[in-house]
Design a protein around this motif. Structure first.
Motif, PDB file in Angstrom:
ATOM      1  N   UNK A  81       0.832  -1.208   0.000  1.00 15.03           N
ATOM      2  CA  UNK A  81       0.000   0.000   0.000  1.00 15.03           C
ATOM      3  C   UNK A  81       0.864   1.255   0.000  1.00 15.03           C
ATOM      4  N   UNK A  82       1.938   1.231   0.779  1.00 14.77           N
ATOM      5  CA  UNK A  82       2.842   2.387   0.840  1.00 14.77           C
ATOM      6  C   UNK A  82       3.481   2.656  -0.518  1.00 14.77           C
ATOM      7  N   UNK A  83       3.915   1.601  -1.200  1.00 11.20           N
ATOM      8  CA  UNK A  83       4.559   1.769  -2.507  1.00 11.20           C
ATOM      9  C   UNK A  83       3.581   2.345  -3.533  1.00 11.20           C
ATOM     10  N   UNK A  84       2.358   1.869  -3.534  1.00 13.67           N
ATOM     11  CA  UNK A  84       1.350   2.389  -4.463  1.00 13.67           C
ATOM     12  C   UNK A  84       1.023   3.845  -4.140  1.00 13.67           C
ATOM     13  N   UNK A  85       0.870   4.148  -2.851  1.00 19.99           N
ATOM     14  CA  UNK A  85       0.542   5.518  -2.429  1.00 19.99           C
ATOM     15  C   UNK A  85       1.669   6.487  -2.779  1.00 19.99           C
ATOM     16  N   UNK A  86       2.899   6.123  -2.430  1.00 20.74           N
ATOM     17  CA  UNK A  86       4.031   7.018  -2.693  1.00 20.74           C
ATOM     18  C   UNK A  86       4.206   7.275  -4.189  1.00 20.74           C
ATOM     19  N   UNK A  87       4.042   6.241  -4.998  1.00 19.48           N
ATOM     20  CA  UNK A  87       4.185   6.418  -6.449  1.00 19.48           C
ATOM     21  C   UNK A  87       3.147   7.400  -6.976  1.00 19.48           C
ATOM     22  N   UNK A  88       1.907   7.249  -6.528  1.00 26.70           N
ATOM     23  CA  UNK A  88       0.854   8.169  -6.960  1.00 26.70           C
ATOM     24  C   UNK A  88       1.111   9.579  -6.438  1.00 26.70           C
ATOM     25  N   UNK A  89       1.464   9.721  -5.156  1.00 32.98           N
ATOM     26  CA  UNK A  89       1.670  11.044  -4.566  1.00 32.98           C
ATOM     27  C   UNK A  89       2.828  11.803  -5.206  1.00 32.98           C
ATOM     28  N   UNK A  90       3.850  11.075  -5.656  1.00 39.18           N
ATOM     29  CA  UNK A  90       5.044  11.740  -6.170  1.00 39.18           C
ATOM     30  C   UNK A  90       5.074  11.869  -7.691  1.00 39.18           C
ATOM     31  N   UNK A  91       4.262  11.065  -8.396  1.00 40.97           N
ATOM     32  CA  UNK A  91       4.326  11.095  -9.864  1.00 40.97           C
ATOM     33  C   UNK A  91       2.978  11.317 -10.544  1.00 40.97           C
ATOM     34  N   UNK A  92       1.882  11.075  -9.836  1.00 42.38           N
ATOM     35  CA  UNK A  92       0.570  11.137 -10.470  1.00 42.38           C
ATOM     36  C   UNK A  92       0.241   9.895 -11.277  1.00 42.38           C
ATOM     37  N   UNK A  93       1.034   8.830 -11.119  1.00 42.67           N
ATOM     38  CA  UNK A  93       0.823   7.585 -11.865  1.00 42.67           C
ATOM     39  C   UNK A  93       0.238   6.503 -10.971  1.00 42.67           C
ATOM     40  N   UNK A  94      -0.803   5.835 -11.487  1.00 45.57           N
ATOM     41  CA  UNK A  94      -1.267   4.578 -10.906  1.00 45.57           C
ATOM     42  C   UNK A  94      -0.421   3.482 -11.535  1.00 45.57           C
ATOM     43  N   UNK A  95       0.061   2.558 -10.704  1.00 47.94           N
ATOM     44  CA  UNK A  95       0.901   1.477 -11.199  1.00 47.94           C
ATOM     45  C   UNK A  95       0.408   0.142 -10.649  1.00 47.94           C
ATOM     46  N   UNK A  96       0.846  -0.917 -11.293  1.00 51.06           N
ATOM     47  CA  UNK A  96       0.613  -2.267 -10.802  1.00 51.06           C
ATOM     48  C   UNK A  96       1.950  -2.843 -10.380  1.00 51.06           C
TER      49      UNK A  96
ATOM     50  N   UNK B 238      10.096  -2.307  -5.032  1.00 48.51           N
ATOM     51  CA  UNK B 238       9.188  -3.092  -5.854  1.00 48.51           C
ATOM     52  C   UNK B 238       9.394  -2.740  -7.321  1.00 48.51           C
ATOM     53  N   UNK B 239       9.046  -3.663  -8.194  1.00 44.44           N
ATOM     54  CA  UNK B 239       8.991  -3.333  -9.616  1.00 44.44           C
ATOM     55  C   UNK B 239       7.538  -3.466 -10.070  1.00 44.44           C
ATOM     56  N   UNK B 240       7.244  -2.794 -11.162  1.00 52.69           N
ATOM     57  CA  UNK B 240       5.875  -2.818 -11.646  1.00 52.69           C
ATOM     58  C   UNK B 240       5.765  -2.173 -13.003  1.00 52.69           C
ATOM     59  N   UNK B 241       4.524  -1.975 -13.388  1.00 51.29           N
ATOM     60  CA  UNK B 241       4.256  -1.379 -14.692  1.00 51.29           C
ATOM     61  C   UNK B 241       3.276  -0.228 -14.541  1.00 51.29           C
ATOM     62  N   UNK B 242       3.397   0.771 -15.421  1.00 51.20           N
ATOM     63  CA  UNK B 242       2.469   1.901 -15.349  1.00 51.20           C
ATOM     64  C   UNK B 242       1.092   1.497 -15.849  1.00 51.20           C
ATOM     65  N   UNK B 243       0.059   2.028 -15.214  1.00 52.62           N
ATOM     66  CA  UNK B 243      -1.312   1.794 -15.662  1.00 52.62           C
ATOM     67  C   UNK B 243      -1.888   3.033 -16.317  1.00 52.62           C
ATOM     68  N   UNK B 244      -1.933   4.129 -15.551  1.00 49.32           N
ATOM     69  CA  UNK B 244      -2.462   5.384 -16.094  1.00 49.32           C
ATOM     70  C   UNK B 244      -1.936   6.558 -15.304  1.00 49.32           C
ATOM     71  N   UNK B 245      -1.782   7.669 -15.990  1.00 48.77           N
ATOM     72  CA  UNK B 245      -1.375   8.908 -15.337  1.00 48.77           C
ATOM     73  C   UNK B 245      -2.606   9.736 -15.028  1.00 48.77           C
ATOM     74  N   UNK B 246      -2.625  10.328 -13.866  1.00 44.00           N
ATOM     75  CA  UNK B 246      -3.688  11.263 -13.489  1.00 44.00           C
ATOM     76  C   UNK B 246      -3.124  12.668 -13.691  1.00 44.00           C
TER      77      UNK B 246
END
Length: 148
Positions: A47-62, A86-94
């Protein structure tokens, strides 16, 4: 003396040979880092990794894997950080998502572009995490256990 490491998360998000990085202000200069930050109370590492990625980049990732777990003591402040990457892939940018204070914006850079600017790395972990990812380091997300 009490030793209190800081638990942090980071994400390596790759698309077409470029990596999602954060350009941010740290110590009065603009630096590059993975989307990263501290674990908060009552939050899982994922949850922290998903939240930080969104808060710092505006990207939702998997998130797809754990790339590594690192112990790093920052020269700048002497603080020891335990980073779960973690590694992942971009889903969508907000596009209109408000970014954290001090963030200049998301940047997509190749490994070569990043490697050519070591003076702009937030820490040596920035390139190390990408190199581990490129070297095939992938551990299942099930490595991260939560109490039942």
């Amino acid at each position: 003396m009490r030793f209190t490491p800081h638990v942090t998360v980071a994400t390596v998000i790759e698309s077409e040979g470029r990596f999602l990085l954060v350009e941010e202000m740290a110590g009065g200069r603009a630096v590059f880092n993975q989307p990263a930050g501290h674990l908060e109370a009552d939050e899982s590492l994922i949850e922290a990794a998903l939240r930080e990625t969104l808060e710092e980049t505006g990207w939702d990732v998997e998130l797809t894997a754990v790339t590594g777990i690192y112990l790093y003591t920052a020269v700048s402040n002497g603080v020891t950080y335990q980073r779960v990457c973690f590694s992942g892939r971009p889903l969508q940018q907000r596009p209109n998502h408000s970014l954290d204070e001090g963030i200049l914006g998301p940047r997509w850079l190749s490994r070569a572009e990043l490697a050519a600017q070591p003076e702009r790395w937030r820490s040596e972990l920035v390139l190390r995490c990408i190199d581990d990812y490129l070297g095939g380091e992938r551990f299942p997300l099930s490595l991260i256990r939560m109490p039942a």
